[in-house]
Structure formats: C-alpha cells, structure tokens
Design an enzyme around this catalytic site. Structure first.
Site, PDB file in Angstrom:
ATOM      1  N   ASP A   1       0.829  -1.207   0.000  1.00 37.31           N
ATOM      2  CA  ASP A   1       0.000   0.000   0.000  1.00 37.31           C
ATOM      3  C   ASP A   1       0.863   1.258   0.000  1.00 37.31           C
ATOM      4  OD1 ASP A   1      -2.665   1.330   0.421  1.00 37.31           O
ATOM      5  OD2 ASP A   1      -1.627   2.065   2.217  1.00 37.31           O
TER       6      ASP A   1
ATOM      7  N   TYR B   1       3.513   9.619   0.564  1.00 36.11           N
ATOM      8  CA  TYR B   1       4.323   8.957   1.598  1.00 36.11           C
ATOM      9  C   TYR B   1       5.803   9.298   1.414  1.00 36.11           C
ATOM     10  CZ  TYR B   1       0.164   6.280   2.936  1.00 36.11           C
ATOM     11  OH  TYR B   1      -1.092   5.911   3.360  1.00 36.11           O
TER      12      TYR B   1
ATOM     13  N   HIS C   1      -7.627   9.215  -1.686  1.00 35.30           N
ATOM     14  CA  HIS C   1      -7.089   9.166  -0.323  1.00 35.30           C
ATOM     15  C   HIS C   1      -8.052   9.709   0.736  1.00 35.30           C
ATOM     16  CE1 HIS C   1      -2.853   9.116   1.679  1.00 35.30           C
ATOM     17  NE2 HIS C   1      -3.760   8.679   2.497  1.00 35.30           N
TER      18      HIS C   1
END
Ligand SMILES: NC(=O)c1ccc[n+]([C@@H]2O[C@H](COP(=O)([O-])OP(=O)(O)OC[C@H]3O[C@@H](n4cnc5c(N)ncnc54)[C@H](OP(=O)(O)O)[C@@H]3O)[C@@H](O)[C@H]2O)c1
Length: 310
Positions: A52, A57, A122
């Site tokens: 994931d 990130y 998201h």
C-alpha cells in the site's frame, strides 16, 4: 516462510486475490536501500502480496525506493499487487480530474511500472465532482494505467454518490480501525442510545461494505495516535495490554499478532494494512492468520479500553 493459513482474500469480490494482511509503505521512506529490500523480500517470503502506497508517503520517496527495488528485482512486479492513493494536495484535498491523472502518472514514474493494480482516492475533497472523477478513472482505466479503483476515509453517502456516476466498481474503502479506534463497531452496539458512541460517524460502513462487496482495509491497526505511537506496551492502555499478554500466552503469538487477529476475526474479511518497518515485527504479526480469537476474547479486547455494552 509462509504461515500455513495464509489464504488469499477476494478483494471487493472483484476476483483480485490478495494476502489477508498487506504491508503499508508509509514509513518505509526512512529505510536505507538494504533494509528496504530486506523488508520487502521478507514480506513476499511471508506470503504478503499487497503493498500500500500513496503519492505523499515520504513526499514520494517511499514510491521511489519501491521503484528502485522493482528495477533491481526483475520478475517481481507481476507477482505483486501495488496499490497507491492520490488526492491530498499541499494543505488541501484535490479530487479534480487533472490532479488524479497527474498524481497517478507521477506515481508510475516513481514506482517504475506501467500500471498500478489499485488506485484509491485518499480522502474526500468537499469540492469533489463525481463527473470529474468518472472522467479521470475512465482515462486511467482505458490507458491501462489502473486495473481497479477504491476509496479511503469515505462514508456511505460519499461512496453512493460516486457509485452513481462511475463506470468502474469501488472495491476498497481504507479506514482507520483498531481496538482503540473502532467507531464502525461502536455505532453498531450503541444504535439508538443517547451517548457519544451512538454517533453514526460512518453511515453504517461496516454493514454497507458487506452488502456491497467492498473490502474494508484497516490502517493504523497498532497505532493509538500520531502523538502516542503504538498502544502495545503503552501504560495508558494497561488493561488492553494485560488482555493482550494473556491471549499472547494462550495462542503463543506476539501481542501485535493478537491485536491484528482482532481485526481478521471479523467476518467482513477486513484486510489490515500493517505499517511496521521491521522484518522481525512483520514475521510476528503475520502469525495472526494462524489463530482465531474466541467470541468472548474478541469482546474482552474491545471492552478493555474503557467501553461498556448497552
Ligand atoms: N488511508 C489513510 O488515510 C492512511 C493513513 C495512515 C496510514 N495508512 C496506511 O496504513 C499503513 C499502516 O499505518 P501505521 O504505520 O500508522 O500503522 P501501524 O501498523 O498501526 O503502526 C506501525 C507502528 O507500530 C509499530 N509496531 C509494529 N509492530 C510492533 C510491535 N510488535 N511492537 C511494538 N511496535 C510495533 C511500528 O514500529 P516498527 O516499525 O518498529 O515495527 C510502527 O511504528 C501505512 O503504512 C499506510 O500504508 C493509510
């Protein structure tokens, strides 16, 4: 070594078979190349096939390092499922068609792959227009850049609104869910009660997901909060840790594995996305697939954080 009971789950009943536990890559930007490679290889060795990601990130570094790993380990790409997310801008949320397409294309460059298996939105953008999302999904799907779609942190009406417009199914909703953060369970028990736990925060997401073949993926399964870190060995959660210790002795697995089995034990086949950066922790956690908490043990854990049943 793969645990014996690592049976794949059919993600959102789409036919896409994934491991019952996935590896979250949010924290992996901090690892050097050697540790990164060791962790991913360990995950694959343990039977984990879903990784994931999100564009944000490590500001793209997690995807970048994953892409470098794929480049060095040819032949792995088609054996794994890569999921990424888009929609969080700098200080705002953006689910415009342009943002979705640009973000995914940049993710593909960083990941050094031609396609992702799953793209999630998201977070809900209050200004989202389902028609724009439909256009973006159609383009990405037609161009072969995304195979399946889903959402994250969305409630029932938001998913219904999208469903009315989209041509592709939404097969995933990724939510924060753990023993210490369980509003989707609280609202079930406290229906029609005049207390705070009765607040229907998700719109009945857990049952809705089961009715509509949407797999819930759980994030932060061991984390109390950003500030507090994990609840494992955290004195603020003494009673919970006492229960975890008791059960870890009974089932001969780590406390983390018990906390992860608390999620796996739900019949909705929720998929925990674990965020450890340690191959040792990962091997301990995956043992969660080998056990099954008894009903009363599941309830004891739920109640160990100071809740009561009506
Ligand atoms: N959709 C969203 O909005 C959203 C938001 C947040 C996260 N996510 C996804 O969910 C994934 C997981 O999130 P997370 O990292 O917050 O979840 P997590 O798995 O609950 O937390 C991981 C933390 O727990 C620690 N830990 C793991 N095993 C442990 C053990 N046996 N004993 C003590 N500590 C232990 C880890 O430290 P070590 O590294 O030392 O093991 C790490 O700091 C992310 O990687 C990301 O993919 C999604």
């Amino acid at each position: 070594m793969k645990p014996d009971n690592i049976k794949p789950i059919n993600l959102g009943n789409s036919g896409l078979l994934v491991s019952p536990i996935a590896l979250g890559c949010m924290r992996l930007s901090a690892l050097d190349e050697k540790d990164f490679s060791e962790l991913i290889k360990k995950a694959i060795d343990l039977g984990i096939n879903l990784f994931d990601h999100a564009d944000i990130y490590g500001r793209g570094v997690s995807e970048e390092k994953f892409g470098n790993f794929l480049k060095k380990n040819k032949g792995i790409r088609n054996k794994i499922i890569i999921q990424t997310k888009c929609g969080i801008g700098k200080g705002y949320y953006d689910l415009s068609a342009e943002h979705i397409i640009n973000s995914l294309e940049k993710s593909l460059v960083r990941l050094k792959t031609d396609y992702v298996d799953i793209l999630l939105l998201h977070r809900p953008d209050a200004l989202f227009q389902p028609e724009a999302i439909r256009a973006a999904f159609n383009k990405l799907y037609r161009d072969g850049k995304v195979r399946y779609f889903g959402v994250s942190n969305m409630n029932v009406p938001q998913i219904e609104l999208l469903k009315k417009h989209l041509e592709q199914r939404l097969i995933v909703n990724q939510l924060q869910f753990s023993i210490v953060h369980a509003p989707i369970i609280d609202e079930i028990f406290n229906f029609n009660m005049a207390n705070d736990l009765a607040v229907n925060r998700s719109g009945g997401m857990l049952d809705y997901a089961r009715l509509n073949n949407i797999t819930i993926q759980a994030w932060s399964v061991l984390q109390a909060s950003w500030k507090e870190g994990t609840f494992i060995e955290n004195p603020k959660y003494q009673k919970l840790n006492d229960e975890l210790t008791l059960l870890s002795r009974k089932y001969m697995v780590s406390k983390a594995a018990i906390a992860v089995n608390w999620i796996l034990r739900h019949p909705a086949k929720i998929e925990p996305i674990v965020g450890t950066t340690s191959p040792i922790h990962l091997a301990e956690i995956i043992a969660a697939v080998n056990i099954e908490l008894e009903r009363q043990e599941w309830y004891n854990l739920y109640l160990s954080v100071g809740k009561t049943l009506p």
